[in-house]
Design a protein around this motif. Structure first.
Motif, PDB file in Angstrom:
ATOM      1  N   ARG A 247       2.365 -13.259  47.834  1.00  0.00           N
ATOM      2  CA  ARG A 247       3.312 -13.712  46.879  1.00  0.00           C
ATOM      3  C   ARG A 247       2.955 -14.496  45.562  1.00  0.00           C
ATOM      4  O   ARG A 247       3.559 -14.299  44.465  1.00  0.00           O
ATOM      5  N   ILE A 248       1.988 -15.359  45.667  1.00  0.00           N
ATOM      6  CA  ILE A 248       1.456 -16.094  44.582  1.00  0.00           C
ATOM      7  C   ILE A 248       0.677 -15.191  43.605  1.00  0.00           C
ATOM      8  O   ILE A 248       0.687 -15.071  42.344  1.00  0.00           O
ATOM      9  N   ALA A 249      -0.043 -14.044  44.265  1.00  0.00           N
ATOM     10  CA  ALA A 249      -0.767 -13.314  43.171  1.00  0.00           C
ATOM     11  C   ALA A 249       0.317 -12.483  42.455  1.00  0.00           C
ATOM     12  O   ALA A 249      -0.076 -12.053  41.314  1.00  0.00           O
ATOM     13  N   LYS A 250       1.571 -12.035  43.031  1.00  0.00           N
ATOM     14  CA  LYS A 250       2.397 -11.364  42.404  1.00  0.00           C
ATOM     15  C   LYS A 250       3.109 -11.860  41.040  1.00  0.00           C
ATOM     16  O   LYS A 250       3.267 -11.733  40.115  1.00  0.00           O
ATOM     17  N   GLN A 251       3.297 -13.447  41.576  1.00  0.00           N
ATOM     18  CA  GLN A 251       4.044 -14.320  40.762  1.00  0.00           C
ATOM     19  C   GLN A 251       3.289 -14.732  39.718  1.00  0.00           C
ATOM     20  O   GLN A 251       3.766 -14.932  38.363  1.00  0.00           O
ATOM     21  N   ARG A 252       2.058 -15.198  39.877  1.00  0.00           N
ATOM     22  CA  ARG A 252       0.945 -15.460  38.806  1.00  0.00           C
ATOM     23  C   ARG A 252       0.140 -14.261  38.211  1.00  0.00           C
ATOM     24  O   ARG A 252      -0.746 -14.550  37.263  1.00  0.00           O
ATOM     25  N   GLN A 253       0.405 -13.240  38.598  1.00  0.00           N
ATOM     26  CA  GLN A 253      -0.456 -11.919  38.432  1.00  0.00           C
ATOM     27  C   GLN A 253      -2.044 -12.298  38.433  1.00  0.00           C
ATOM     28  O   GLN A 253      -2.900 -11.964  37.380  1.00  0.00           O
ATOM     29  N   LEU A 254      -2.046 -12.719  39.557  1.00  0.00           N
ATOM     30  CA  LEU A 254      -3.454 -13.109  39.820  1.00  0.00           C
ATOM     31  C   LEU A 254      -4.074 -12.135  40.628  1.00  0.00           C
ATOM     32  O   LEU A 254      -3.615 -11.307  41.398  1.00  0.00           O
ATOM     33  N   ALA A 255      -5.401 -11.741  40.219  1.00  0.00           N
ATOM     34  CA  ALA A 255      -6.200 -10.396  40.809  1.00  0.00           C
ATOM     35  C   ALA A 255      -7.049 -11.124  41.979  1.00  0.00           C
ATOM     36  O   ALA A 255      -7.361 -12.152  42.181  1.00  0.00           O
ATOM     37  N   VAL A 256      -6.660 -10.333  43.278  1.00  0.00           N
ATOM     38  CA  VAL A 256      -7.331 -11.102  44.225  1.00  0.00           C
ATOM     39  C   VAL A 256      -8.339  -9.831  44.995  1.00  0.00           C
ATOM     40  O   VAL A 256      -7.912  -8.728  45.272  1.00  0.00           O
ATOM     41  N   LEU A 257      -9.389 -10.093  45.279  1.00  0.00           N
ATOM     42  CA  LEU A 257     -10.261  -9.390  46.224  1.00  0.00           C
ATOM     43  C   LEU A 257     -10.650 -10.144  47.341  1.00  0.00           C
ATOM     44  O   LEU A 257     -11.051 -11.245  47.305  1.00  0.00           O
TER      45      LEU A 257
END
Length: 258
Positions: free
Chosen positions: A194-204
């Motif tokens: 949810r945070i990744a989508k909200q903040r447009q954060l790339a996560v590996l």
């Protein structure tokens, strides 16, 4: 992928002639969760640690937010907008939940270069932002609580807030669900997604729990003996014959069939 926040090209690393990573390329876009999986000895840790700057690649290129970071130190990479969590969460147990986040914010803003007396003012410094992060991960009501009193699931959520303290664009998560109960694992990854989508954060992230991987990853890459052998959506990776051969008989690729 031109808009990727992380671009890796032909990354390789050997140890005394043993090829731990061989020509691995990958990318992660804003708002995307990319899982890196593979059996023990596949090269996941070596690859992950090269991206974070803990070890230097023998060859290949790493670009983060458009900048070539190949061979950079972890500290230098962090200041480019990279957050990191670890298999075993670490916090300052003698500090409160809020103080741990405040200290991380201070470090991220280079205030750690100020005199040690500055640490005595943590009660005022960065409190608003710390509380915003704690609210984001659902720990604001625990802000005054000592970290030594927290259950491990809350410690892992606190570690996520600490990783977000510098407003990163890229988040590297090394087995984020390690040591957690099944329900807590799912809740943590739901929160991360949810945070990744909200903040447009790339996560590996790397992960051994295939339920977590196939439930929450947007894409998956699979390593085996240092080589990238498959990549794609969870459905594509689950159906890949090479991947099935690696995990033959384990049943882990089918635990989340719907």
């Amino acid at each position: 992928m031109t808009d990727a926040l992380l671009n890796v090209e032909n990354l390789s690393k050997s140890y005394q002639g043993v090829k731990a990573v061989q020509g691995v390329s990958l990318n992660v876009a804003p708002g995307e969760l990319l899982a890196m999986i593979g059996p023990n000895g596949a090269g996941k840790s070596s690859c992950f640690n090269m991206l974070n700057g803990q070890i230097r690649p023998d060859s290949g290129r790493i670009r983060i937010c458009g900048k070539d970071t190949t061979g950079f130190s972890p500290e230098r990479i962090s200041r480019l907008g990279v957050g990191r969590t670890f298999q075993v969460a670490e916090t300052f147990l003698s500090m409160t939940v809020r103080e741990n986040v405040q200290l991380a914010i201070q470090s991220a803003t280079l205030s750690a270069l100020l005199p040690l007396a500055f640490f005595g003012n943590l009660g005022r410094n960065f409190q608003i932002k710390a509380d915003e992060l704690l609210d984001l991960i659902g720990l604001k009501e625990q802000a005054e609580r000592s970290c030594r009193e927290l259950p491990y699931g809350d410690i892992k959520r606190l570690e996520l807030a600490i990783a977000l303290a510098g407003d990163p664009k890229l988040l590297l998560m090394d087995e984020p669900a390690a040591g957690m109960a099944t329900k807590e694992r799912m809740l943590l990854m739901q929160l991360t997604s949810r945070i990744a989508k909200q903040r447009q954060l790339a996560v590996l992230f790397t992960e051994h729990d295939m339920d977590i991987v196939f439930e929450h990853a947007d894409r998956i890459i699979v390593l085996n003996r240092g080589q990238l052998i498959a990549e794609g959506s969870p459905a594509q990776v689950r159906a890949n014959e090479n991947v099935q051969a690696i995990y033959l008989g384990s049943g882990i690729l089918y635990k989340q069939e719907h």
